[in-house]
Design a protein around this motif. Structure first.
Motif, PDB file in Angstrom:
ATOM      1  N   THR A  12       0.957  -0.619  -0.340  1.00  0.00           N
ATOM      2  CA  THR A  12      -0.147   0.050  -0.045  1.00  0.00           C
ATOM      3  C   THR A  12       0.797   1.391   0.153  1.00  0.00           C
ATOM      4  OG1 THR A  12      -0.392   0.049   2.548  1.00  0.00           O
ATOM      5  CG2 THR A  12      -2.301  -1.470   1.423  1.00  0.00           C
ATOM      6  N   GLY A  13       0.031   2.332  -0.568  1.00  0.00           N
ATOM      7  CA  GLY A  13       0.775   3.658   0.302  1.00  0.00           C
ATOM      8  C   GLY A  13       2.097   3.849  -1.987  1.00  0.00           C
ATOM      9  N   SER A  14       2.201   3.549  -2.482  1.00  0.00           N
ATOM     10  CA  SER A  14       3.226   3.276  -3.968  1.00  0.00           C
ATOM     11  C   SER A  14       2.625   4.288  -4.245  1.00  0.00           C
ATOM     12  CB  SER A  14       2.830   2.306  -4.464  1.00  0.00           C
ATOM     13  OG  SER A  14       1.642   1.662  -5.127  1.00  0.00           O
ATOM     14  N   LEU A  15       3.200   5.047  -5.452  1.00  0.00           N
ATOM     15  CA  LEU A  15       2.995   5.460  -6.493  1.00  0.00           C
ATOM     16  C   LEU A  15       2.220   4.191  -7.700  1.00  0.00           C
ATOM     17  CD1 LEU A  15       3.301   7.895  -8.405  1.00  0.00           C
ATOM     18  CD2 LEU A  15       5.144   6.861  -9.403  1.00  0.00           C
ATOM     19  N   THR A  16       2.234   3.288  -7.722  1.00  0.00           N
ATOM     20  CA  THR A  16       0.593   3.209  -8.237  1.00  0.00           C
ATOM     21  C   THR A  16      -0.514   3.447  -8.097  1.00  0.00           C
ATOM     22  OG1 THR A  16       2.534   1.536  -9.217  1.00  0.00           O
ATOM     23  CG2 THR A  16      -0.108   0.978  -9.759  1.00  0.00           C
ATOM     24  N   HIS A  17      -0.279   3.098  -6.344  1.00  0.00           N
ATOM     25  CA  HIS A  17      -1.576   3.130  -5.796  1.00  0.00           C
ATOM     26  C   HIS A  17      -2.695   4.693  -6.106  1.00  0.00           C
ATOM     27  CE1 HIS A  17      -1.017  -0.197  -3.514  1.00  0.00           C
ATOM     28  NE2 HIS A  17      -2.500  -0.484  -3.496  1.00  0.00           N
ATOM     29  N   ALA A  18      -1.404   6.156  -6.118  1.00  0.00           N
ATOM     30  CA  ALA A  18      -1.790   6.509  -5.893  1.00  0.00           C
ATOM     31  C   ALA A  18      -2.495   7.799  -7.857  1.00  0.00           C
ATOM     32  CB  ALA A  18      -0.682   8.141  -6.142  1.00  0.00           C
ATOM     33  N   LEU A  19      -1.352   6.546  -9.004  1.00  0.00           N
ATOM     34  CA  LEU A  19      -2.061   6.604  -9.973  1.00  0.00           C
ATOM     35  C   LEU A  19      -3.065   6.893 -10.301  1.00  0.00           C
ATOM     36  CD1 LEU A  19       1.606   5.968 -11.912  1.00  0.00           C
ATOM     37  CD2 LEU A  19       0.419   7.815 -11.895  1.00  0.00           C
ATOM     38  N   ALA A  20      -3.273   5.274  -9.580  1.00  0.00           N
ATOM     39  CA  ALA A  20      -4.540   4.381  -9.765  1.00  0.00           C
ATOM     40  C   ALA A  20      -6.304   5.122  -8.978  1.00  0.00           C
ATOM     41  CB  ALA A  20      -5.352   2.736  -9.167  1.00  0.00           C
ATOM     42  N   ALA A  21      -5.104   5.580  -7.985  1.00  0.00           N
ATOM     43  CA  ALA A  21      -7.029   6.700  -7.064  1.00  0.00           C
ATOM     44  C   ALA A  21      -7.234   7.785  -8.069  1.00  0.00           C
ATOM     45  CB  ALA A  21      -6.217   7.296  -5.904  1.00  0.00           C
ATOM     46  N   ALA A  22      -6.316   8.952  -8.900  1.00  0.00           N
ATOM     47  CA  ALA A  22      -6.129   9.391  -9.676  1.00  0.00           C
ATOM     48  C   ALA A  22      -6.944   8.693 -10.760  1.00  0.00           C
ATOM     49  CB  ALA A  22      -4.922  10.402 -10.268  1.00  0.00           C
ATOM     50  N   TYR A  23      -6.870   8.418 -11.840  1.00  0.00           N
ATOM     51  CA  TYR A  23      -7.416   7.568 -12.698  1.00  0.00           C
ATOM     52  C   TYR A  23      -8.638   7.503 -12.300  1.00  0.00           C
ATOM     53  CZ  TYR A  23      -8.917   4.503 -17.124  1.00  0.00           C
ATOM     54  OH  TYR A  23      -9.702   3.853 -17.324  1.00  0.00           O
ATOM     55  N   ALA A  24      -9.216   6.339 -11.023  1.00  0.00           N
ATOM     56  CA  ALA A  24     -10.637   6.279 -10.602  1.00  0.00           C
ATOM     57  C   ALA A  24     -11.434   8.391 -10.633  1.00  0.00           C
ATOM     58  CB  ALA A  24      -9.879   5.409  -9.470  1.00  0.00           C
ATOM     59  N   GLN A  25     -10.692   8.275  -9.731  1.00  0.00           N
ATOM     60  CA  GLN A  25     -11.291  10.194  -9.531  1.00  0.00           C
ATOM     61  C   GLN A  25     -11.461  10.678 -11.115  1.00  0.00           C
ATOM     62  OE1 GLN A  25      -8.752  12.376  -7.422  1.00  0.00           O
ATOM     63  NE2 GLN A  25     -10.533  14.462  -7.097  1.00  0.00           N
ATOM     64  N   GLY A  26     -10.887  10.978 -11.888  1.00  0.00           N
ATOM     65  CA  GLY A  26     -11.039  11.191 -13.820  1.00  0.00           C
ATOM     66  C   GLY A  26     -12.258  10.626 -13.892  1.00  0.00           C
ATOM     67  N   ALA A  27     -12.083   9.417 -14.015  1.00  0.00           N
ATOM     68  CA  ALA A  27     -13.525   8.377 -14.735  1.00  0.00           C
ATOM     69  C   ALA A  27     -14.873   8.422 -13.788  1.00  0.00           C
ATOM     70  CB  ALA A  27     -13.115   7.077 -14.593  1.00  0.00           C
ATOM     71  N   ARG A  28     -14.373   8.523 -12.416  1.00  0.00           N
ATOM     72  CA  ARG A  28     -16.279   9.004 -12.004  1.00  0.00           C
ATOM     73  C   ARG A  28     -16.114  10.556 -12.273  1.00  0.00           C
ATOM     74  NH1 ARG A  28     -13.477   5.989  -7.339  1.00  0.00           N
ATOM     75  NH2 ARG A  28     -14.207   3.442  -7.445  1.00  0.00           N
ATOM     76  N   SER A  29     -15.554  11.206 -11.997  1.00  0.00           N
ATOM     77  CA  SER A  29     -16.023  12.711 -12.707  1.00  0.00           C
ATOM     78  C   SER A  29     -16.170  12.503 -14.117  1.00  0.00           C
ATOM     79  CB  SER A  29     -14.827  13.870 -12.060  1.00  0.00           C
ATOM     80  OG  SER A  29     -14.075  13.377 -13.377  1.00  0.00           O
ATOM     81  N   ALA A  30     -16.077  11.773 -15.026  1.00  0.00           N
ATOM     82  CA  ALA A  30     -16.911  11.317 -15.902  1.00  0.00           C
ATOM     83  C   ALA A  30     -18.194  10.747 -16.471  1.00  0.00           C
ATOM     84  CB  ALA A  30     -16.044  12.109 -17.000  1.00  0.00           C
ATOM     85  N   GLY A  31     -18.474  10.620 -15.025  1.00  0.00           N
ATOM     86  CA  GLY A  31     -19.635   9.571 -14.963  1.00  0.00           C
ATOM     87  C   GLY A  31     -19.315   8.595 -15.150  1.00  0.00           C
ATOM     88  N   ALA A  32     -18.599   7.332 -15.218  1.00  0.00           N
ATOM     89  CA  ALA A  32     -17.714   6.256 -14.868  1.00  0.00           C
ATOM     90  C   ALA A  32     -18.859   4.968 -13.816  1.00  0.00           C
ATOM     91  CB  ALA A  32     -17.022   5.753 -15.418  1.00  0.00           C
ATOM     92  N   GLU A  33     -19.233   4.431 -13.542  1.00  0.00           N
ATOM     93  CA  GLU A  33     -18.556   3.510 -12.808  1.00  0.00           C
ATOM     94  C   GLU A  33     -17.451   2.566 -12.333  1.00  0.00           C
ATOM     95  OE1 GLU A  33     -21.491   0.218 -10.308  1.00  0.00           O
ATOM     96  OE2 GLU A  33     -22.885   0.941 -12.743  1.00  0.00           O
ATOM     97  N   VAL A  34     -16.984   2.659 -10.995  1.00  0.00           N
ATOM     98  CA  VAL A  34     -15.424   2.407 -11.239  1.00  0.00           C
ATOM     99  C   VAL A  34     -15.427   1.142 -10.419  1.00  0.00           C
ATOM    100  CG1 VAL A  34     -13.134   3.009 -10.823  1.00  0.00           C
ATOM    101  CG2 VAL A  34     -14.743   4.651 -12.000  1.00  0.00           C
ATOM    102  N   ARG A  35     -14.950   0.249 -10.581  1.00  0.00           N
ATOM    103  CA  ARG A  35     -14.718  -0.873  -9.222  1.00  0.00           C
ATOM    104  C   ARG A  35     -13.062  -0.691  -9.876  1.00  0.00           C
ATOM    105  NH1 ARG A  35     -19.427  -5.134  -9.924  1.00  0.00           N
ATOM    106  NH2 ARG A  35     -20.971  -4.237  -9.805  1.00  0.00           N
ATOM    107  N   VAL A  36     -13.044  -1.139  -7.869  1.00  0.00           N
ATOM    108  CA  VAL A  36     -10.938  -1.283  -8.175  1.00  0.00           C
ATOM    109  C   VAL A  36     -10.676  -3.112  -7.561  1.00  0.00           C
ATOM    110  CG1 VAL A  36      -9.082  -0.225  -7.066  1.00  0.00           C
ATOM    111  CG2 VAL A  36     -10.811   1.227  -7.727  1.00  0.00           C
TER     112      VAL A  36
END
Length: 211
Positions: A12-36
């Motif tokens: 946990t706490g990796s750059l990969t996790h931060a990138l995943a969170a940024a991607y998910a936030q961007g997708a959700r902001s555009a109306g996507a349903e996101v599961r992780v």
């Protein structure tokens, strides 16, 4: 758009996790349903007990460990799959390989055919990969022969029928500045927004499993 984000890092706490969170936030902001699926905190048995654990005849997963069956259900649900991982030893961490072995099953993502190439059951769906690495790009291409891209992108995702819409690599992580990492996060968030905004790009060939 139904998007599944797979975080292929065991810590946990990796750059990969931060990138995943940024991607998910961007997708959700555009109306996507996101599961992780965060593989650092998602418990599932990594090692199959028998060959049956690597098969889903006619798509049946009732014989699988419940944790694995739930992961498979999310793969079936998703129209778009995003896999984020660091480059370790030229490819990716063992936890991601275990995940692929357990969820990309014959009968779910592809079907064997006698004497010919398999039926690609994920046709109509799309995928994206995001990789971080310390190596310079030329070293990955010429020394490692782009092993991660060949293994994940071609030998796994494309083999199952996913159409690859993009592959992003961030390097060299160990020598990057905070400002550069901030730019990487912004880039990844834009990818999420862009993917979620696509209309009619993903039309799964099989009906999704009810959530």
């Amino acid at each position: 758009m139904r998007i599944l984000v797979v975080v292929g890092h065991p810590l946990t706490g990796s750059l990969t996790h931060a990138l995943a969170a940024a991607y998910a936030q961007g997708a959700r902001s555009a109306g996507a349903e996101v599961r992780v699926h965060d593989l650092a905190v998602t418990p599932f048995p990594h090692d199959p007990a028998s060959r049956a654990d690597l098969r889903a005849p006619d798509g049946d997963t009732t014989h699988l460990d419940p944790a694995v069956a739930a992961l498979v259900d999310d793969v079936r649900w998703a129209e778009h799959l995003v896999v984020l991982h660091p480059q370790w030893w030229g490819t990716y961490p063992a936890v991601l390989k275990a995940y692929l072995d357990r969820v990309m099953l014959s009968g779910v993502t592809f079907r064997y055919r006698s004497g010919s190439l398999p039926t690609r059951l994920m046709q109509g769906r799309t995928a994206r990969t995001v990789m971080t690495m310390d190596s310079p790009g030329f070293w990955n291409r010429f020394a490692y022969r782009d092993a991660a891209g060949a293994s994940l992108g071609r030998a796994t995702l494309a083999y199952c029928g996913y159409r690859l819409t993009g592959r992003t690599t961030f390097a060299k992580v160990r020598f990057s500045s905070p400002e550069q990492r901030t730019r990487w996060l912004a880039t990844t968030a834009r990818l999420g927004t862009r993917d979620a905004a696509r209309r009619g790009a993903a039309r799964p060939s099989a009906a999704p499993v009810p959530a």
